[in-house]
Design an enzyme around this catalytic site. Structure first.
Site, PDB file in Angstrom:
ATOM      1  N   SER A 138     -21.530   4.726   7.577  1.00 50.71           N
ATOM      2  CA  SER A 138     -21.733   4.755   6.131  1.00 50.71           C
ATOM      3  C   SER A 138     -22.515   6.019   5.751  1.00 50.71           C
ATOM      4  O   SER A 138     -22.078   7.124   6.078  1.00 50.71           O
ATOM      5  CB  SER A 138     -22.443   3.479   5.676  1.00 50.71           C
ATOM      6  OG  SER A 138     -22.515   3.400   4.276  1.00 50.71           O
ATOM      7  N   ASP A 311     -11.621  -0.478   2.306  1.00 55.65           N
ATOM      8  CA  ASP A 311     -12.895   0.146   1.910  1.00 55.65           C
ATOM      9  C   ASP A 311     -12.671   0.961   0.633  1.00 55.65           C
ATOM     10  O   ASP A 311     -11.945   1.958   0.641  1.00 55.65           O
ATOM     11  CB  ASP A 311     -13.396   1.044   3.036  1.00 55.65           C
ATOM     12  CG  ASP A 311     -14.806   1.582   2.806  1.00 55.65           C
ATOM     13  OD1 ASP A 311     -15.299   1.517   1.653  1.00 55.65           O
ATOM     14  OD2 ASP A 311     -15.412   2.071   3.775  1.00 55.65           O
ATOM     15  N   HIS A 344     -15.927  -2.092   3.135  1.00 57.99           N
ATOM     16  CA  HIS A 344     -16.849  -1.127   3.735  1.00 57.99           C
ATOM     17  C   HIS A 344     -17.778  -1.778   4.760  1.00 57.99           C
ATOM     18  O   HIS A 344     -18.130  -1.166   5.761  1.00 57.99           O
ATOM     19  CB  HIS A 344     -17.675  -0.469   2.629  1.00 57.99           C
ATOM     20  CG  HIS A 344     -18.609   0.587   3.129  1.00 57.99           C
ATOM     21  ND1 HIS A 344     -18.159   1.760   3.700  1.00 57.99           N
ATOM     22  CD2 HIS A 344     -19.969   0.641   3.147  1.00 57.99           C
ATOM     23  CE1 HIS A 344     -19.206   2.508   4.053  1.00 57.99           C
ATOM     24  NE2 HIS A 344     -20.304   1.846   3.730  1.00 57.99           N
TER      25      HIS A 344
END
Length: 365
Positions: A138, A311, A344
């Site tokens: 991330s 995502d 995500h």
């Protein structure tokens, strides 16, 4: 660990008395050649997995440890808490070295590059000549690319998990709304709050917005559908009260988060992600071609970029771009798209899909 004093910041100024929190697993070999650095998302601490000094489960417990995909019987693993956080490293919630109180909004403007430079200092201070791998997940994927670009030769390989070489407009828009929710809470008070006057409503809204984007519409539908709360769980006296299970889930998730993360740190780290564009630093532009050019300047022997089909915050094309750019620079770089319904956050929960990809990468190093 103490940072150089003062620690220079990319956007100007310097940080006096800075510190970085980190944890380690496994044992280094003679030259630290088996060292793996893990760089986290916005909110996690350095406690990625349990160990004898702290047996509590970490945020990546299923991925890191003896016999796990990142096998600590083989690798010496270091996880840092990012600069600007409130989980042990210096950030807006930290006390200033002159004893005048917390930094609050007097903390220097924070960039992803500053986070990368602080992580590089930890690596060098531990006597590691060259990392076997730098792993970024991330926001950590952004930090990892900045680290590789700003500190050539610091790692032989790179694993980028749901990361990106720059922030996209949709992600910027969401984070902008999160910051606005915090700033519009009267208790935020220009960053001057305490435990009594904590901007809880703003943080709850910011977290809810985040959680909505961390998962996918497919998962929300499959998990909650249109289920309504049982009558005894509703507040019938409150107009427009929580009525659906998905609303209750978001509320509970937000309440568990708000008192465990500092609002000013959230603002600083969120903005640092919006500012990040590898191409601005390394290619002088911000178009897709410039991003590929910037990535091609990074030199690693081997790389893997993993993305998730659902995502919406760091969409698949960003991980594809990372692999393409690193390959253009001569790296043996691959891209893997995982068809997970969990958006995500899949790398934190969908280990059935992530385990083989990560394990295979590390087994081949």
């Amino acid at each position: 660990m103490a940072l150089p004093d003062p620690f220079p910041m990319k956007r100007g100024g310097a940080l006096p008395g800075g510190r970085i929190a980190y944890e380690t697993w496994g044992e280094p070999d003679a030259r630290g050649g088996n060292a793996v650095l893990i760089l986290t998302g916005l909110s996690p601490s350095a406690h990625a997995a349990s160990h004898p000094r702290n047996p509590a489960d970490g945020w990546w417990e299923r991925m890191l440890g003896p016999g796990k995909p990142i096998d600590t019987n083989r690798w010496f693993v270091v996880c840092v808490n990012t600069l600007g956080s409130c989980k042990g490293s210096s950030g807006p919630a930290s006390e200033q070295p002159d004893g005048s109180g917390a930094w609050r909004l007097d903390f220097p403007e924070l960039s992803i590059e500053d986070c990368a430079d602080a992580a590089a200092h930890v690596v060098r201070s531990l006597g590691i000549e060259r990392l076997a791998c730098v792993v970024g997940a991330s926001m950590g994927g952004m930090v990892a690319l900045a680290l590789l670009g700003r500190h050539p030769g610091i790692a032989r390989s790179h694993l980028n998990v749901c990361g990106a070489a720059r922030a996209l407009p949709f992600s910027i828009a969401i984070r902008s709304l999160q910051r606005e929710a915090i700033r519009l809470d009267p208790n935020w008070n220009g960053g001057n709050y305490d435990d009594v006057t904590y901007p809880e409503s703003g943080m709850r809204m910011a977290r809810k917005l985040g959680v909505i984007t961390y998962r996918s519409a497919l998962e929300w539908d499959g998990r909650f559908g249109r289920l309504r709360l049982a009558p005894d769980r509703r507040d019938e006296e409150e107009p427009f009260a929580v009525e659906f299970e998905v609303e209750s889930y978001l509320e509970g998730h937000a309440k568990r988060f708000v008192r465990h993360f500092d609002p000013n740190c959230y603002l600083y780290l969120s903005r640092s992600m919006d500012w990040f564009d590898l191409a601005e630093t390394h290619a002088g532009g911000s178009r897709d071609d410039d991003t590929l050019a910037a990535l091609s300047r990074i030199r690693v022997d081997k790389a893997l970029a993993i993305g998730v089909s659902t995502d919406i915050l760091f969409p698949l094309q960003q991980q594809q771009q990372i692999a393409d750019g690193l390959r253009a620079g001569g790296s043996d770089a691959r891209f893997v798209a995982l068809d997970s319904p969990q958006g995500h956050d899949a790398f934190l929960v969908d280990f059935t899909r992530f385990d083989p990809a990560v394990r295979g990468f590390f087994d081949a190093l």
